[in-house]
Each structure stands twice: as structure tokens, then as C-alpha cells.
Design an enzyme around this catalytic site. Structure first.
Site, PDB file in Angstrom:
ATOM      1  N   GLU A  46     -17.389 -23.982  -9.861  1.00  0.00           N
ATOM      2  CA  GLU A  46     -17.570 -24.879  -8.984  1.00  0.00           C
ATOM      3  C   GLU A  46     -18.866 -25.631  -8.924  1.00  0.00           C
ATOM      4  O   GLU A  46     -20.012 -25.039  -8.633  1.00  0.00           O
ATOM      5  CB  GLU A  46     -16.740 -24.186  -7.579  1.00  0.00           C
ATOM      6  CG  GLU A  46     -16.671 -25.361  -6.112  1.00  0.00           C
ATOM      7  CD  GLU A  46     -17.143 -24.023  -5.124  1.00  0.00           C
ATOM      8  OE1 GLU A  46     -17.732 -23.170  -5.594  1.00  0.00           O
ATOM      9  OE2 GLU A  46     -15.966 -24.482  -4.048  1.00  0.00           O
ATOM     10  N   ASN A 109     -14.979 -32.092  -2.571  1.00  0.00           N
ATOM     11  CA  ASN A 109     -15.386 -30.669  -4.089  1.00  0.00           C
ATOM     12  C   ASN A 109     -14.510 -31.196  -4.736  1.00  0.00           C
ATOM     13  O   ASN A 109     -13.236 -30.251  -5.101  1.00  0.00           O
ATOM     14  CB  ASN A 109     -15.506 -29.629  -3.232  1.00  0.00           C
ATOM     15  CG  ASN A 109     -16.067 -28.415  -3.730  1.00  0.00           C
ATOM     16  OD1 ASN A 109     -16.213 -28.684  -5.109  1.00  0.00           O
ATOM     17  ND2 ASN A 109     -16.292 -27.436  -3.441  1.00  0.00           N
ATOM     18  N   LYS A 126     -10.118 -30.126  -3.657  1.00  0.00           N
ATOM     19  CA  LYS A 126     -10.505 -28.883  -2.864  1.00  0.00           C
ATOM     20  C   LYS A 126      -9.992 -28.913  -1.956  1.00  0.00           C
ATOM     21  O   LYS A 126     -10.237 -29.635  -0.597  1.00  0.00           O
ATOM     22  CB  LYS A 126     -12.140 -27.626  -2.681  1.00  0.00           C
ATOM     23  CG  LYS A 126     -11.628 -26.657  -2.115  1.00  0.00           C
ATOM     24  CD  LYS A 126     -12.946 -26.273  -2.280  1.00  0.00           C
ATOM     25  CE  LYS A 126     -13.275 -24.707  -2.017  1.00  0.00           C
ATOM     26  NZ  LYS A 126     -14.894 -24.175  -1.818  1.00  0.00           N
ATOM     27  N   GLU A 145     -18.920 -26.748   3.776  1.00  0.00           N
ATOM     28  CA  GLU A 145     -17.940 -27.397   3.172  1.00  0.00           C
ATOM     29  C   GLU A 145     -16.872 -28.061   4.180  1.00  0.00           C
ATOM     30  O   GLU A 145     -16.858 -29.209   3.680  1.00  0.00           O
ATOM     31  CB  GLU A 145     -17.096 -26.652   1.963  1.00  0.00           C
ATOM     32  CG  GLU A 145     -18.076 -25.499   0.956  1.00  0.00           C
ATOM     33  CD  GLU A 145     -17.089 -25.227   0.392  1.00  0.00           C
ATOM     34  OE1 GLU A 145     -16.970 -24.037  -0.113  1.00  0.00           O
ATOM     35  OE2 GLU A 145     -16.224 -25.655  -0.247  1.00  0.00           O
ATOM     36  N   CYS A 171     -12.132 -22.353  -5.759  1.00  0.00           N
ATOM     37  CA  CYS A 171     -13.420 -21.465  -5.017  1.00  0.00           C
ATOM     38  C   CYS A 171     -12.328 -20.873  -4.336  1.00  0.00           C
ATOM     39  O   CYS A 171     -11.983 -19.817  -4.505  1.00  0.00           O
ATOM     40  CB  CYS A 171     -14.855 -21.860  -4.789  1.00  0.00           C
ATOM     41  SG  CYS A 171     -15.240 -20.487  -4.273  1.00  0.00           S
ATOM     42  N   ASN A 196     -18.455 -20.352  -6.029  1.00  0.00           N
ATOM     43  CA  ASN A 196     -19.802 -19.854  -5.561  1.00  0.00           C
ATOM     44  C   ASN A 196     -19.598 -19.118  -4.363  1.00  0.00           C
ATOM     45  O   ASN A 196     -19.009 -19.300  -3.658  1.00  0.00           O
ATOM     46  CB  ASN A 196     -20.458 -20.914  -5.393  1.00  0.00           C
ATOM     47  CG  ASN A 196     -20.798 -22.236  -6.634  1.00  0.00           C
ATOM     48  OD1 ASN A 196     -22.058 -22.296  -6.921  1.00  0.00           O
ATOM     49  ND2 ASN A 196     -19.891 -23.315  -7.003  1.00  0.00           N
TER      50      ASN A 196
END
Ligand code: ING
Length: 303
Positions: A46, A109, A126, A145, A171, A196
Site C-alpha cells: 500500500e 488510497n 480503498k 486516512e 490494508c 502499512n
């Protein structure tokens, strides 16, 4: 039988001082090792092109946008696309996407799947954005995020590529059963994901010791319950002072971990995947058409 030799290209830390050029050099080194190991496809983590910037509270939009890609491939990433094509190698790449859509700037993302001829054949944004949106300076590091990205708007696509039904997620998505099931309902045969994962989660420090277990459990469950391969690739090690989980792995449709990283640096984890290995699960235990009862599950979507 269809085989796909996959390289999980684990990355060690990417510090803020590392340029995209520095990173692309490391990614190209992975591609060359993958060629030596007979890989058809390499999976990167990611947000692979920069340090994991959502750990910081930033207010200056130009500073924030310095971590985003405004085009893909870009000048810096063109070398990666060219080398992969030269090596007849496909890859999956996670990055921060700045898109101009519907007449406005949107930030996601994102992960893309690139075939051996260099074409981008799938894009995913994402959906499950963890952490918080507001400034929480009392945390040792933040997880913003929800501040920097919109929730993905492309669903969980499954595309025919590399001779298989390929899907992606990113993720935190890997912790949610819905992620895999939406792709399972599209007959996914291999899910590619990068992560991550800080080894400390401020709201739940008692979970920290289980980081490895929760990582493996999530991907094993997703694989087994949908009869699919799962390739999980970390950006691991201590990045800008934050110890992050490595433990990249390749999980078979049986749920078994068939290959795993030994360290927390740049490391290629390779496995020759039998793409038909999921069939015996999809046609018996998890034959959705025969056994699933969607009318009983409405709460999952309606709540
Ligand atoms: N990172 C973490 C992950 O889901 C997290 C966030 C860490 C959630 C620890 C729960 C526990 O792996 C990202 N980027 O989603």
C-alpha cells in the site's frame, strides 16, 4: 492446470527523505529478482511510492498533495512500467491517487494492476479507511486516512488477468469479511493486497501483541471462506520512528500460509500458485449457489 508464479515484494521502511526515484530503484530491483525467480506477477505494498504520510497532521494542501500521484505512470514511475514490460512482468502497485473527476479534485488510497504488456487492467480505491479524521496530538503518531482520502468509489472489482480472476484490496480492507465475500461472489481466484500496519494501535494497545496473529487470521479466513489465494505484502520495519508489521505472506485457498517473509526489509516472497486450488472449495463447502442464504443476511447491508 493453470499456474501463476507470484512475488510478494515486501518493502522495508520508506523514510520521508526518500525520493520517488530512490523508491522506484528499489521496486525495479524487486522486478529483476522476480525475473530471476520466474515470477509472472509482482505485488507491491500500500502507498508504496512514499512514506506512510497519514501518520502526520498536515494543514498545507500543497504539502499534503506532495505525497500524491497526479498521473500514473508519471515521470518517476515510467521507469517502473518500462522495466516491467521489458521483463515481461506484471505488477500491482499501491499509491496515493489525486484525480480530477466530475469537475473536482478527489483523493484516494489506490491500487492498480498492470499486465505484462504494460496496460493498467484494474484499479481499486480503498473502502475501509481506518483511524480518525481530526487532529489527535496526544497519540504517539496519528492515523489520518479519513482526513486525506475519500472512501473508494469503485467497489471491489474482479477482472480477468494473468489467466485468472484477479481482485485487489488495501490494508484495513483485509480485516473485513465483506471485502473478500464481494469478490468471492465474483468468483475471485486471487486477492492482491498491500499494508502499512503500525505495531501499536493507540486506541487498543492490548491488541498490539496480537498484530501478527490478527494479520494472518484475517487473510487466512478471507482465503478459505472464499476459496481464493490471498497475497499480503507489507511495508515493514521502523518508518519515521514507527515500528510497522512486516510478515508478508501468500495464503492458499485452503487457508494455509504457503510462503512468508523472514525479515522486515526489502524481501521477495515467491510461490508458484495453482490457480485451480480454489475450485474444490468453491464447488463444495463454499458453493454459494447451493448453500448461501442471502435473504437471511440483509442486516449486513441494511444496518
Ligand atoms: N493500517 C492498519 C491496518 O488495518 C490498523 C490500521 C492497525 C488497524 C492496527 C487495526 C490495528 O492494518 C492501515 N493502513 O489500514
Amino acid at each position: 492446470t493453470r499456474f501463476l508464479t507470484v512475488g510478494a515484494a515486501q518493502m522495508g521502511p520508506i523514510q520521508r527523505s526518500h525520493t520517488r526515484r530512490d523508491v522506484v530503484e528499489r521496486l525495479i530491483a524487486h522486478l529483476r529478482e522476480a525475473r530471476r525467480m520466474g515470477c509472472d506477477l509482482v505485488v507491491f505494498p500500500e502507498l508504496t511510492l512514499t512514506t506512510f504520510f497519514p501518520r502526520w497532521w498536515m494543514k498545507d494542501q500543497a504539502e499534503i498533495d506532495s505525497f500524491f500521484e497526479q498521473e500514473m505512470p508519471s515521470n518517476e514511475t515510467a521507469a517502473l512500467f518500462n522495466e516491467a514490460k521489458r521483463l515481461d512482468m506484471g505488477f500491482c502497485l499501491g499509491y496515493a491517487e489525486l484525480a480530477n473527476e466530475d469537475g473536482r479534485i478527489r483523493r484516494f488510497n489506490t491500487s492498480i494492476l498492470v499486465e505484462r504488456d504494460g496496460r493498467i487492467v484494474a484499479k481499486y480505491r480503498k473502502v475501509h479507511l481506518p483511524g480518525h479524521a481530526g487532529h489527535e496530538p496526544e497519540r504517539p503518531f496519528q492515523h489520518l486516512e479519513k482526513r486525506y482520502f475519500e472512501v473508494g468509489n469503485l467497489g471491489f472489482p474482479v477482472v480477468k488477468a494473468f489467466g485468472a480472476n484477479m481482485g485487489m484490496c488495501i490494508c484495513n480492507d483485509r480485516r473485513w469479511p465483506e471485502t473478500y465475500r464481494v469478490m468471492g461472489l465474483q468468483n475471485v481466484e486471487m486477492v492482491l493486497l498491500g499494508y502499512n500496519t503500525p505495531l501499536h494501535n493507540a486506541p487498543s494497545p492490548d491488541h498490539d501483541e496480537h498484530s501478527w496473529f490478527h494479520n494472518q487470521l484475517s487473510m487466512q479466513a478471507g482465503a478459505y471462506q472464499n476459496g481464493t489465494w490471498v497475497v499480503g505484502v507489507a511495508k515493514g520495519g521502523t518508518e519515521e520512528g514507527v515500528p510497522s508489521l512486516a510478515d508478508s505472506m501468500i495464503v492458499a485457498p485452503s487457508g494455509k500460509v504457503v510462503a512468508r517473509a523472514g525479515g522486515d526489509g526489502d524481501e521477495l516472497v515467491v510461490h508458484r500458485c495453482d490457480l485451480d486450488a480454489g475450485k474444490s472449495y468453491k464447488t463444495t463447502t463454499f458453493n454459494f449457489a447451493v448453500h448461501r442464504q442471502p435473504d437471511q443476511y440483509r442486516m449486513i447491508v441494511e444496518r
